[in-house]
Design a protein around this motif. Structure first.
Motif, PDB file in Angstrom:
ATOM      1  N   LEU A  64      30.073 -26.683 -23.864  1.00 48.19           N
ATOM      2  CA  LEU A  64      28.903 -25.892 -24.241  1.00 48.19           C
ATOM      3  C   LEU A  64      28.395 -26.273 -25.628  1.00 48.19           C
ATOM      4  O   LEU A  64      27.185 -26.384 -25.847  1.00 48.19           O
ATOM      5  N   THR A  65      29.310 -26.465 -26.557  1.00 45.34           N
ATOM      6  CA  THR A  65      28.921 -26.863 -27.906  1.00 45.34           C
ATOM      7  C   THR A  65      28.169 -28.186 -27.875  1.00 45.34           C
ATOM      8  O   THR A  65      27.116 -28.327 -28.508  1.00 45.34           O
ATOM      9  N   ASN A  66      28.685 -29.154 -27.137  1.00 45.78           N
ATOM     10  CA  ASN A  66      28.013 -30.455 -27.029  1.00 45.78           C
ATOM     11  C   ASN A  66      26.651 -30.335 -26.357  1.00 45.78           C
ATOM     12  O   ASN A  66      25.689 -30.984 -26.756  1.00 45.78           O
ATOM     13  N   THR A  67      26.568 -29.479 -25.341  1.00 42.83           N
ATOM     14  CA  THR A  67      25.298 -29.286 -24.639  1.00 42.83           C
ATOM     15  C   THR A  67      24.256 -28.676 -25.559  1.00 42.83           C
ATOM     16  O   THR A  67      23.108 -29.130 -25.614  1.00 42.83           O
ATOM     17  N   PHE A  68      24.641 -27.636 -26.309  1.00 42.01           N
ATOM     18  CA  PHE A  68      23.696 -27.005 -27.231  1.00 42.01           C
ATOM     19  C   PHE A  68      23.264 -27.965 -28.329  1.00 42.01           C
ATOM     20  O   PHE A  68      22.099 -28.005 -28.718  1.00 42.01           O
ATOM     21  N   LYS A  69      24.204 -28.764 -28.836  1.00 40.61           N
ATOM     22  CA  LYS A  69      23.865 -29.734 -29.881  1.00 40.61           C
ATOM     23  C   LYS A  69      22.883 -30.773 -29.338  1.00 40.61           C
ATOM     24  O   LYS A  69      21.893 -31.099 -29.993  1.00 40.61           O
ATOM     25  N   SER A  70      23.132 -31.258 -28.128  1.00 40.42           N
ATOM     26  CA  SER A  70      22.232 -32.238 -27.521  1.00 40.42           C
ATOM     27  C   SER A  70      20.847 -31.650 -27.284  1.00 40.42           C
ATOM     28  O   SER A  70      19.831 -32.296 -27.536  1.00 40.42           O
ATOM     29  N   ALA A  71      20.808 -30.397 -26.813  1.00 39.22           N
ATOM     30  CA  ALA A  71      19.519 -29.737 -26.583  1.00 39.22           C
ATOM     31  C   ALA A  71      18.774 -29.551 -27.895  1.00 39.22           C
ATOM     32  O   ALA A  71      17.560 -29.787 -27.977  1.00 39.22           O
ATOM     33  N   LYS A  72      19.462 -29.141 -28.937  1.00 39.39           N
ATOM     34  CA  LYS A  72      18.844 -28.947 -30.247  1.00 39.39           C
ATOM     35  C   LYS A  72      18.296 -30.272 -30.765  1.00 39.39           C
ATOM     36  O   LYS A  72      17.160 -30.338 -31.251  1.00 39.39           O
ATOM     37  N   ASP A  73      19.070 -31.328 -30.654  1.00 40.20           N
ATOM     38  CA  ASP A  73      18.623 -32.647 -31.112  1.00 40.20           C
ATOM     39  C   ASP A  73      17.407 -33.112 -30.316  1.00 40.20           C
ATOM     40  O   ASP A  73      16.475 -33.695 -30.880  1.00 40.20           O
ATOM     41  N   ALA A  74      17.382 -32.838 -29.029  1.00 39.96           N
ATOM     42  CA  ALA A  74      16.255 -33.257 -28.194  1.00 39.96           C
ATOM     43  C   ALA A  74      14.987 -32.487 -28.552  1.00 39.96           C
ATOM     44  O   ALA A  74      13.890 -33.050 -28.588  1.00 39.96           O
ATOM     45  N   ILE A  75      15.139 -31.192 -28.835  1.00 39.47           N
ATOM     46  CA  ILE A  75      13.975 -30.365 -29.170  1.00 39.47           C
ATOM     47  C   ILE A  75      13.457 -30.681 -30.565  1.00 39.47           C
ATOM     48  O   ILE A  75      12.256 -30.845 -30.782  1.00 39.47           O
ATOM     49  N   MET A  76      14.365 -30.779 -31.523  1.00 45.11           N
ATOM     50  CA  MET A  76      13.973 -30.980 -32.916  1.00 45.11           C
ATOM     51  C   MET A  76      13.594 -32.438 -33.201  1.00 45.11           C
ATOM     52  O   MET A  76      12.786 -32.692 -34.072  1.00 45.11           O
ATOM     53  N   GLY A  77      14.193 -33.347 -32.484  1.00 45.01           N
ATOM     54  CA  GLY A  77      13.893 -34.765 -32.674  1.00 45.01           C
ATOM     55  C   GLY A  77      14.486 -35.305 -33.966  1.00 45.01           C
ATOM     56  O   GLY A  77      15.195 -34.629 -34.697  1.00 45.01           O
TER      57      GLY A  77
END
Length: 84
Positions: A64-77
């Protein structure tokens, strides 16, 4: 009805306990539930041999931590990273 169960060691070395019981189902449109004999197998694994000593929760938390980090990176760029 056998509530004691029968134990055996499976191919992986885990203990399986099979208990014979009755399943009661009420299909849609029928008033009376149907009864069906079923066997339920409980699997007990030895923690050391299971390959997952910490249990499932630490693995789920890390995923879950990795998923949230990946999602945040994808959204924020890349623009969200502080300049060096």
């Amino acid at each position: 009805m056998n509530t004691q169960g029968k134990e055996r060691i499976n191919e992986e070395g885990s203990v399986e306990t099979k208990v014979e019981t009755v399943d009661h189902r009420s299909p849609a449109g029928q008033d009376e539930p149907t009864k069906e004999k079923v066997g339920v197998i409980h699997l007990k694994r030895n923690k050391r041999d299971s390959g997952n000593e910490g249990g499932i929760f630490p693995s789920v938390a890390a995923a879950l931590t990795n998923t949230f980090k990946s999602a945040k990176d994808a959204i924020m760029g890349a623009s969200s990273k502080p300049p060096k």
